[in-house]
Scaffold this active site. Structure first.
Site, short mmCIF file in Angstrom:
data_model
loop_
_atom_site.label_atom_id
_atom_site.label_comp_id
_atom_site.label_asym_id
_atom_site.label_seq_id
_atom_site.Cartn_x
_atom_site.Cartn_y
_atom_site.Cartn_z
N ASP A 11 14.37 3.47 20.59
CA ASP A 11 14.15 4.06 19.28
C ASP A 11 13.03 3.36 18.49
OD1 ASP A 11 14.72 4.56 16.33
OD2 ASP A 11 16.21 5.87 17.26
N SER B 166 11.67 8.02 15.85
CA SER B 166 12.99 8.53 16.17
C SER B 166 13.08 10.02 15.83
CB SER B 166 14.05 7.71 15.44
OG SER B 166 15.33 7.94 15.97
#
Length: 288
Positions: free
Chosen positions: A157, A42
């Site tokens: 993510d 991320s």
């Protein structure tokens, strides 16, 4: 300066808390450590990819120079049900920095960006191919940013399954593996920022609140974004502890989860400094 040692650096997920990674990197460089490999999920992947491509200073200068109107102009709301924000405007700017055709193979240091394939329900390690595409996939927070489709994968993510990806660095040749956890249950250190910086942060806060209210106008104590934020934080905290149990780094730099919320991207200056302080404290404690 003589190199103090070679470091494999693991940068965790955490939204805006990821700005703390910049402070950690700067403190390591100040002390003479050479970062020879990076793994990130991320926001950790974004900061790691920018560093690996030699553009972290450019990125830092850009985010610190943004005014509230600049921030508002970067939020490109999506009419696609898969996410509220497309993220194209931000990544157009990232593309200007690192280049649309930049690949992992041409980076001067080893780098791994971790994403999650929600079709196969497994984590995906990007270590080759297009860098920009991998970074975009790794930061695609579910329901907020639209996912990335590559072949038959739908990528979101990386922190969903692996918020602190130490495993990709295990085969790297380095003296130390240092991981940065952005979900530590520790008090937030108090730091001093100038009146001008406080004013800028408060102005940014107002802009962000106005933008979020477009999608969550309710006045309840916890709105939709608060609930999403706290849910994601809870999940990340538990997964991080689990992952660290299986792959403990040599040194763990802990960043308080309270330095900011996931979407507080307007607090870059303060959060960068929090990262620097945390790194300094831990490295001093280890005599490094």
């Amino acid at each position: 300066m003589k190199t103090k040692g070679k470091v494999s650096l693991v940068l965790g997920s955490g939204g805006a808390r990821g700005y703390a990674h910049i402070g950690v990197i700067e403190e390591l460089e100040k002390r003479g450590y050479e970062i020879v490999s990076i793994s990130g999920a991320s926001m950790g992947a974004l900061i790691g990819g920018l560093y690996a491509s030699g553009k972290l200073d450019t990125y830092k200068k850009w985010i610190l120079g943004l005014d509230p109107l600049d921030v508002a102009s970067l939020v490109d709301f999506s009419f696609n049900s898969s996410g509220l924000i497309k993220g194209d405007k931000v990544f157009d700017k990232i593309a200007e920095m690192i280049g649309k055709e930049q690949t992992f193979e041409t980076l001067p240091i080893e780098f791994t960006a971790v994403a999650t394939d929600v079709v196969r329900k497994k984590e995906v390690w990007f270590q080759s191919g297009n860098l920009l595409q991998a970074l975009r996939a790794s930061i695609a927070i579910p329901t907020i940013f639209t996912p990335v489709k590559i072949n038959d994968m739908i990528l979101t993510d990386g922190g969903i399954l692996n918020p602190l990806p130490v495993a990709p660095t295990m085969s790297d040749i380095s003296d130390l593996t240092i991981a940065v956890n952005l979900y530590a249950d520790i008090p937030k250190p108090t730091i001093e920022i100038s009146d001008a910086e406080k004013k800028q942060t408060n102005t940014f806060s107002q802009v962000f609140l106005e933008l979020l209210e477009k999608f969550s106008p309710e006045k309840e104590e916890l709105n939709m974004f608060d609930i999403l934020d706290k849910t994601f934080d809870t999940m990340q905290n538990g997964l991080t502890r689990y992952r660290l149990g299986g792959y403990p780094p040599d040194i763990l730099i802990e960043i308080s989860k309270d330095v900011c919320n996931t979407y507080d991207f307007h607090k870059s200056l303060e959060v960068i400094e929090q990262g620097r302080i945390a790194a300094k404290h831990q490295l001093d404690a280890k005599g490094l």
